[in-house]
Write a protein that holds these residues in place. Structure first.
Motif, PDB file in Angstrom:
ATOM      1  N   CYS A  96      13.164  43.462  62.157  1.00 45.61           N
ATOM      2  CA  CYS A  96      13.067  43.512  60.703  1.00 45.61           C
ATOM      3  C   CYS A  96      11.669  43.113  60.237  1.00 45.61           C
ATOM      4  O   CYS A  96      11.066  43.776  59.389  1.00 45.61           O
ATOM      5  CB  CYS A  96      14.122  42.586  60.103  1.00 45.61           C
ATOM      6  N   LEU A  97      11.132  42.041  60.820  1.00 46.12           N
ATOM      7  CA  LEU A  97       9.792  41.595  60.446  1.00 46.12           C
ATOM      8  C   LEU A  97       8.730  42.632  60.777  1.00 46.12           C
ATOM      9  O   LEU A  97       7.743  42.777  60.050  1.00 46.12           O
ATOM     10  CB  LEU A  97       9.473  40.274  61.146  1.00 46.12           C
ATOM     11  N   SER A  98       8.927  43.358  61.883  1.00 47.63           N
ATOM     12  CA  SER A  98       7.939  44.370  62.258  1.00 47.63           C
ATOM     13  C   SER A  98       7.843  45.477  61.214  1.00 47.63           C
ATOM     14  O   SER A  98       6.796  46.125  61.083  1.00 47.63           O
ATOM     15  CB  SER A  98       8.289  44.967  63.629  1.00 47.63           C
TER      16      SER A  98
ATOM     17  N   GLN B 280       4.106  32.578  67.926  1.00 51.64           N
ATOM     18  CA  GLN B 280       3.281  32.059  69.017  1.00 51.64           C
ATOM     19  C   GLN B 280       4.144  31.460  70.118  1.00 51.64           C
ATOM     20  O   GLN B 280       3.858  31.631  71.312  1.00 51.64           O
ATOM     21  CB  GLN B 280       2.297  31.017  68.465  1.00 51.64           C
ATOM     22  N   ALA B 281       5.213  30.780  69.734  1.00 55.00           N
ATOM     23  CA  ALA B 281       6.102  30.173  70.723  1.00 55.00           C
ATOM     24  C   ALA B 281       6.779  31.233  71.589  1.00 55.00           C
ATOM     25  O   ALA B 281       6.965  31.042  72.801  1.00 55.00           O
ATOM     26  CB  ALA B 281       7.159  29.317  70.026  1.00 55.00           C
ATOM     27  N   ILE B 282       7.127  32.356  70.995  1.00 52.95           N
ATOM     28  CA  ILE B 282       7.749  33.444  71.759  1.00 52.95           C
ATOM     29  C   ILE B 282       6.728  34.086  72.691  1.00 52.95           C
ATOM     30  O   ILE B 282       6.996  34.314  73.878  1.00 52.95           O
ATOM     31  CB  ILE B 282       8.344  34.493  70.795  1.00 52.95           C
ATOM     32  N   ILE B 283       5.560  34.390  72.167  1.00 55.03           N
ATOM     33  CA  ILE B 283       4.525  35.060  72.963  1.00 55.03           C
ATOM     34  C   ILE B 283       4.119  34.215  74.155  1.00 55.03           C
ATOM     35  O   ILE B 283       3.858  34.734  75.252  1.00 55.03           O
ATOM     36  CB  ILE B 283       3.295  35.361  72.074  1.00 55.03           C
ATOM     37  N   ALA B 284       4.106  32.896  73.994  1.00 53.09           N
ATOM     38  CA  ALA B 284       3.624  31.994  75.037  1.00 53.09           C
ATOM     39  C   ALA B 284       4.710  31.583  76.025  1.00 53.09           C
ATOM     40  O   ALA B 284       4.461  30.724  76.870  1.00 53.09           O
ATOM     41  CB  ALA B 284       3.029  30.741  74.390  1.00 53.09           C
TER      42      ALA B 284
ATOM     43  N   ALA C  81       7.169  40.490  69.120  1.00 57.22           N
ATOM     44  CA  ALA C  81       6.508  39.385  68.428  1.00 57.22           C
ATOM     45  C   ALA C  81       5.019  39.664  68.251  1.00 57.22           C
ATOM     46  O   ALA C  81       4.435  39.367  67.193  1.00 57.22           O
ATOM     47  CB  ALA C  81       6.723  38.080  69.190  1.00 57.22           C
ATOM     48  N   MET C  82       4.399  40.244  69.279  1.00 61.61           N
ATOM     49  CA  MET C  82       2.984  40.620  69.173  1.00 61.61           C
ATOM     50  C   MET C  82       2.787  41.660  68.072  1.00 61.61           C
ATOM     51  O   MET C  82       1.805  41.603  67.321  1.00 61.61           O
ATOM     52  CB  MET C  82       2.489  41.167  70.509  1.00 61.61           C
ATOM     53  N   GLY C  83       3.728  42.584  67.961  1.00 55.76           N
ATOM     54  CA  GLY C  83       3.625  43.605  66.924  1.00 55.76           C
ATOM     55  C   GLY C  83       3.705  43.021  65.528  1.00 55.76           C
ATOM     56  O   GLY C  83       2.962  43.420  64.621  1.00 55.76           O
ATOM     57  N   VAL C  84       4.616  42.069  65.341  1.00 57.91           N
ATOM     58  CA  VAL C  84       4.732  41.407  64.043  1.00 57.91           C
ATOM     59  C   VAL C  84       3.453  40.634  63.736  1.00 57.91           C
ATOM     60  O   VAL C  84       2.917  40.691  62.620  1.00 57.91           O
ATOM     61  CB  VAL C  84       5.946  40.457  64.019  1.00 57.91           C
TER      62      VAL C  84
ATOM     63  N   ALA D 233       9.967  40.713  78.186  1.00 59.28           N
ATOM     64  CA  ALA D 233       8.708  41.354  77.807  1.00 59.28           C
ATOM     65  C   ALA D 233       8.841  42.141  76.511  1.00 59.28           C
ATOM     66  O   ALA D 233       7.933  42.136  75.672  1.00 59.28           O
ATOM     67  CB  ALA D 233       8.240  42.269  78.935  1.00 59.28           C
ATOM     68  N   GLY D 234       9.985  42.809  76.313  1.00 58.69           N
ATOM     69  CA  GLY D 234      10.179  43.582  75.090  1.00 58.69           C
ATOM     70  C   GLY D 234      10.184  42.724  73.841  1.00 58.69           C
ATOM     71  O   GLY D 234       9.640  43.105  72.803  1.00 58.69           O
ATOM     72  N   VAL D 235      10.790  41.549  73.943  1.00 58.11           N
ATOM     73  CA  VAL D 235      10.823  40.626  72.801  1.00 58.11           C
ATOM     74  C   VAL D 235       9.425  40.103  72.508  1.00 58.11           C
ATOM     75  O   VAL D 235       9.005  40.009  71.343  1.00 58.11           O
ATOM     76  CB  VAL D 235      11.790  39.453  73.083  1.00 58.11           C
ATOM     77  N   ARG D 236       8.686  39.773  73.557  1.00 57.36           N
ATOM     78  CA  ARG D 236       7.321  39.282  73.357  1.00 57.36           C
ATOM     79  C   ARG D 236       6.427  40.374  72.776  1.00 57.36           C
ATOM     80  O   ARG D 236       5.559  40.102  71.932  1.00 57.36           O
ATOM     81  CB  ARG D 236       6.758  38.756  74.683  1.00 57.36           C
TER      82      ARG D 236
END
Length: 235
Positions: free
Chosen positions: A151-153, A176-180, A193-196, A187-190
């Motif tokens: 949704c955020l994306s 940042q917590a998800i990406i790290a 998060a990078m896209g958002v 990987a798909g979730v990260r």
């Protein structure tokens, strides 16, 4: 409107017989001119007892209904406009589907939420931001995180200068917590998060010329954690 009657029309609209399908589509178009249509679509979308195809069709029609009837004066608007009471009801209803177990329903609901957000967020829907952030923060299930990120994306690049001071301080630390955390998040979730994060940073970049001091003040507290997270991605 009666959800059971709506379901009958949705079934007809998916019928393989062209005449039955046309009758169903015409009945849905007629129903869209009456109060309660958006609310009924929302209920069917979230009804796990309904087949996937019916739920997805309801969500798609709801997204298009919002585009056409939500706000007078917008491009593509056709009367009648949805009443304020029904708008509030739909805004309250839709977030319940963001974490649906079915990924395609999550996506369809996310698109409907994004369509409403184009008109109502944040002035008429200030609770949307904490809803999405809390879904990520509490991490009750992968579906909760994925749905909120999806949704955020869809809305991140549309965040304007009035919304950024509210969004950045609460959203960036969760992203940042998800990406790290590759050991915790797939990987798909990260990537999501990078896209958002990318969408929000792009919006900030576009604002930087006119709001240099404000943008710098928003980003300064986030920079160290952001750099740590990004370095972890590329190393």
């Amino acid at each position: 409107q009666d959800s059971q009657e709506l379901v009958k029309r949705l079934y007809a609209a998916l019928n393989a017989d062209p005449s039955e399908r046309k009758a169903g589509e015409d009945a849905l178009a007629q129903a869209s001119n009456h109060p309660g249509f958006g609310s009924a679509l929302g209920h069917v979308t979230l009804d796990a007892a309904q087949p996937y195809g019916i739920r997805q069709l309801a969500a798609v029609i709801l997204k298009n209904y919002v585009r056409t009837h939500w706000q007078e004066g917008t491009r593509g608007f056709a009367p009648p406009e949805v009443g304020e009471e029904e708008k509030a009801y739909v805004r309250n209803l839709l977030p319940r589907g963001i974490a649906d177990p079915d990924s395609k329903i999550r996506t369809a609901v996310g698109m409907a939420v994004a369509r409403v957000a184009e008109h109502d967020w944040p002035h008429a829907w200030p609770e949307l931001t904490p809803i999405l952030v809390n879904l990520i923060r509490h991490r009750e299930s992968p579906a909760h995180v994925h749905g909120a990120l999806r949704c955020l994306s869809l809305i991140a690049s549309d965040i304007d200068e009035n919304q950024m001071p509210e969004v950045v301080p609460v959203l960036f630390p969760e992203l940042q917590a998800i990406i790290a955390a590759p050991q915790t998040h797939a990987a798909g979730v990260r990537r999501r998060a990078m896209g958002v994060l990318h969408g929000a940073l792009t919006a900030l970049g576009l604002m930087h010329g006119a709001y240099r001091q404000q943008v710098s003040a928003l980003l300064a507290p986030q920079l160290q954690a952001l750099l740590v997270a990004l370095v972890g991605v590329v190393t």
